[in-house]
Design a protein around this motif. Sequence first.
Motif, mmCIF file in Angstrom:
data_model
loop_
_atom_site.group_PDB
_atom_site.id
_atom_site.type_symbol
_atom_site.label_atom_id
_atom_site.label_comp_id
_atom_site.label_asym_id
_atom_site.label_seq_id
_atom_site.Cartn_x
_atom_site.Cartn_y
_atom_site.Cartn_z
ATOM 1 N N ASN A 32 0.849 -1.183 0.000
ATOM 2 C CA ASN A 32 0.000 0.000 0.000
ATOM 3 C C ASN A 32 0.889 1.240 0.000
ATOM 4 O OD1 ASN A 32 -2.557 -1.400 0.167
ATOM 5 N ND2 ASN A 32 -2.001 -1.899 2.280
ATOM 6 N N VAL A 33 1.048 1.828 -1.174
ATOM 7 C CA VAL A 33 1.888 3.016 -1.307
ATOM 8 C C VAL A 33 1.355 4.136 -0.420
ATOM 9 C CG1 VAL A 33 2.822 4.698 -2.933
ATOM 10 C CG2 VAL A 33 2.447 2.330 -3.660
ATOM 11 N N SER A 34 0.032 4.262 -0.377
ATOM 12 C CA SER A 34 -0.654 5.204 0.498
ATOM 13 C C SER A 34 -2.040 4.629 0.750
ATOM 14 C CB SER A 34 -0.740 6.586 -0.156
ATOM 15 O OG SER A 34 -1.592 6.542 -1.290
ATOM 16 N N LYS A 35 -2.880 5.371 1.451
ATOM 17 C CA LYS A 35 -4.233 4.871 1.699
ATOM 18 C C LYS A 35 -5.073 4.840 0.426
ATOM 19 C CE LYS A 35 -6.128 9.381 3.114
ATOM 20 N NZ LYS A 35 -7.144 9.465 2.059
ATOM 21 N N ASP A 36 -4.584 5.482 -0.648
ATOM 22 C CA ASP A 36 -5.337 5.540 -1.898
ATOM 23 C C ASP A 36 -4.710 4.734 -3.033
ATOM 24 O OD1 ASP A 36 -7.289 7.307 -0.877
ATOM 25 O OD2 ASP A 36 -5.928 8.997 -1.166
ATOM 26 N N ILE A 57 -0.435 -1.736 -4.773
ATOM 27 C CA ILE A 57 0.145 -2.563 -5.832
ATOM 28 C C ILE A 57 0.192 -3.999 -5.323
ATOM 29 C CG2 ILE A 57 2.153 -2.950 -7.318
ATOM 30 C CD1 ILE A 57 2.940 -0.031 -6.810
ATOM 31 N N TYR A 58 -0.165 -4.966 -6.173
ATOM 32 C CA TYR A 58 -0.211 -6.352 -5.715
ATOM 33 C C TYR A 58 0.242 -7.310 -6.814
ATOM 34 C CZ TYR A 58 -4.590 -6.328 -8.344
ATOM 35 O OH TYR A 58 -5.534 -6.196 -9.336
ATOM 36 N N GLY A 69 -1.114 -6.174 -10.490
ATOM 37 C CA GLY A 69 -2.068 -5.097 -10.686
ATOM 38 C C GLY A 69 -1.928 -3.984 -9.678
ATOM 39 N N SER A 70 -2.794 -2.983 -9.840
ATOM 40 C CA SER A 70 -2.797 -1.828 -8.955
ATOM 41 C C SER A 70 -4.204 -1.260 -8.886
ATOM 42 C CB SER A 70 -1.833 -0.754 -9.472
ATOM 43 O OG SER A 70 -1.886 0.407 -8.669
ATOM 44 N N ASP A 71 -4.564 -0.696 -7.734
ATOM 45 C CA ASP A 71 -5.823 0.030 -7.607
ATOM 46 C C ASP A 71 -5.544 1.399 -7.001
ATOM 47 O OD1 ASP A 71 -5.820 -0.563 -4.644
ATOM 48 O OD2 ASP A 71 -6.246 -2.572 -5.386
ATOM 49 N N ILE A 72 -6.247 2.394 -7.524
ATOM 50 C CA ILE A 72 -5.978 3.789 -7.173
ATOM 51 C C ILE A 72 -7.294 4.504 -6.905
ATOM 52 C CG2 ILE A 72 -4.952 5.968 -7.958
ATOM 53 C CD1 ILE A 72 -3.215 4.336 -9.873
ATOM 54 N N ARG A 73 -7.318 5.315 -5.879
ATOM 55 C CA ARG A 73 -8.451 6.193 -5.598
ATOM 56 C C ARG A 73 -7.962 7.637 -5.691
ATOM 57 N NH1 ARG A 73 -13.277 5.768 -2.706
ATOM 58 N NH2 ARG A 73 -12.719 3.654 -2.063
ATOM 59 N N LEU A 74 -8.640 8.433 -6.541
ATOM 60 C CA LEU A 74 -8.259 9.825 -6.748
ATOM 61 C C LEU A 74 -9.357 10.752 -6.232
ATOM 62 C CD1 LEU A 74 -6.823 9.544 -10.374
ATOM 63 C CD2 LEU A 74 -5.554 9.536 -8.223
ATOM 64 N N ASN A 75 -8.989 11.751 -5.498
ATOM 65 C CA ASN A 75 -9.859 12.802 -4.943
ATOM 66 C C ASN A 75 -11.160 12.288 -4.329
ATOM 67 O OD1 ASN A 75 -11.884 12.594 -7.072
ATOM 68 N ND2 ASN A 75 -10.562 13.837 -8.378
ATOM 69 N N GLY A 76 -11.172 11.037 -3.909
ATOM 70 C CA GLY A 76 -12.320 10.495 -3.200
ATOM 71 C C GLY A 76 -13.475 10.061 -4.072
ATOM 72 N N ILE A 128 -9.176 -3.727 -16.931
ATOM 73 C CA ILE A 128 -9.168 -2.321 -16.539
ATOM 74 C C ILE A 128 -10.576 -1.943 -16.092
ATOM 75 C CG2 ILE A 128 -8.728 0.056 -17.276
ATOM 76 C CD1 ILE A 128 -6.913 -1.078 -19.456
ATOM 77 N N GLU A 129 -10.679 -1.259 -14.967
ATOM 78 C CA GLU A 129 -11.985 -0.823 -14.490
ATOM 79 C C GLU A 129 -11.887 0.561 -13.870
ATOM 80 O OE1 GLU A 129 -13.681 -3.011 -11.315
ATOM 81 O OE2 GLU A 129 -11.851 -3.079 -10.123
ATOM 82 N N GLY A 130 -12.999 1.290 -13.943
ATOM 83 C CA GLY A 130 -13.057 2.617 -13.352
ATOM 84 C C GLY A 130 -14.449 2.913 -12.828
ATOM 85 N N LYS A 131 -14.519 3.667 -11.730
ATOM 86 C CA LYS A 131 -15.784 4.094 -11.143
ATOM 87 C C LYS A 131 -15.666 5.575 -10.783
ATOM 88 C CE LYS A 131 -16.647 -0.427 -8.996
ATOM 89 N NZ LYS A 131 -16.878 -1.142 -7.710
ATOM 90 N N TYR A 132 -16.745 6.329 -11.050
ATOM 91 C CA TYR A 132 -16.721 7.753 -10.732
ATOM 92 C C TYR A 132 -18.037 8.156 -10.084
ATOM 93 C CZ TYR A 132 -16.306 12.797 -11.164
ATOM 94 O OH TYR A 132 -16.248 14.143 -10.892
#
Length: 431
Positions: free
Chosen positions: A186-190, A193-194, A243-250, A294-298
């Motif tokens: 976990n690079v950060s809370k957001d 990488i796994y 893979g990796s998962d990222i959360r941007l600006n909440g 690849i997936e994205g949610k907004y």
Amino acid sequence: MTPESKVSIFAHHTEHTGDVGRPNRDFKNYYDTINVAYENQLNKDISLHLKAGYRHYDRNWEEDNFPVNLSLREKDRVVQHIFPADVFVNYEHTEGFLLTIGSDLQHVSYKTETETNGIDTTGNDVNADACGLYVQEKLIIDNWVFRVGGRYSYTRHDYDLIGGSEPSEDSKSWDRFLWSTGIRYNVSKDIGIYANAGSTFLVPSAKSVGGTLKLSDLGMPGKNGQLPNPSLKPEKGIGLDLGSDIRLNGNLQFGARGFYNMIDDAIVENVVSGNPSQTRSVNAGESYAYGVEIEGKYQIDNMLKCFANTTITKTKVENDVDSDQDGSDVPFVPDIVANFGITASFPYEVNISPYCQYIGRYYDSTSKGGRNDFGRYVIMNMKAQKQLYQNRDFTADLVVDVNNILNKKFEMPWQFQDPGFNTLASIVVTF
């Protein structure tokens, strides 16, 4: 129930009846599913988990004498009973350590029957049992998560009848040790990488070995179904992903995963004949599958969010013995699957999610000379959910799925056609 325990129950019944457009080609199919799960937090360190279920498949159909005439030739039936169960314990034995120990088992019965001129004949009568013991250790150190596990699997098949006859080998058994491991940072809370790796092992199913037809039915007009293959070998392989998962600006979530799977003696379903519609499971040598997800949610606002995901897959079969299969594709694996939609939340606990799905090209056989290609279509679907009741003990939701809204009808393998517009309504009760 105590605050430390939880029970969930799921039951589903489906009936599919109709005909294929001729007087003596009726079909009646029944499918039942029951799942039960129990969890109990025995103390602050140990939790117990139990799961059990039942699957029942009862398929009935008629065959006529077409093209000679339309009189009834026979009535066929396939019945399967499946009983899975799983029990495991989680033990937090040291700070940051989580040990999981468990066992699972499954019993399956598979039987095919034919009625001709009022006389019943059994084609296949098979029982299969599988059990396993597994253990996994997970360790969390600061931003790192490590996981390693092992599993011993045992499977046994008992063949009372195969193709209407007692086989020379009335039982087979297989056992194998499997492993898996993974790591996450976990690079950060957001941002995380796994990577994961593991071995796989799959024995041929009773249906693949015994089929729904006899060997002598190959190419016979009106004999639709699966041909037997008693010489099938189990498949084994290795799987890797990163893979990796990222959360941007909440509000924006993004994930990407690359994968690579290699299987030896891969079991694939080949279309042997289009008319009559016949298939056979075969070992296709070595097969490879690699690609990316690849997936994205907004979250647009409190009432509206959108989502999109896609999976791109490339497959390859290597078979030095058969040049017609060497370099072919693994059947029934689309090269692209993509979804896009929105979820709208309304007052009174109502959620509506319209979405579209694209299915790319896929093939029905590993034979480069005899295969057919399918896919490359878009369908529109919608899911609606309404909470009916909620208290501290359980919730009840009404779920309605509306599929293929535009009523598109396209060709599918085995002479099937997509049924077009259809709906499914269910009530989900969670305890």
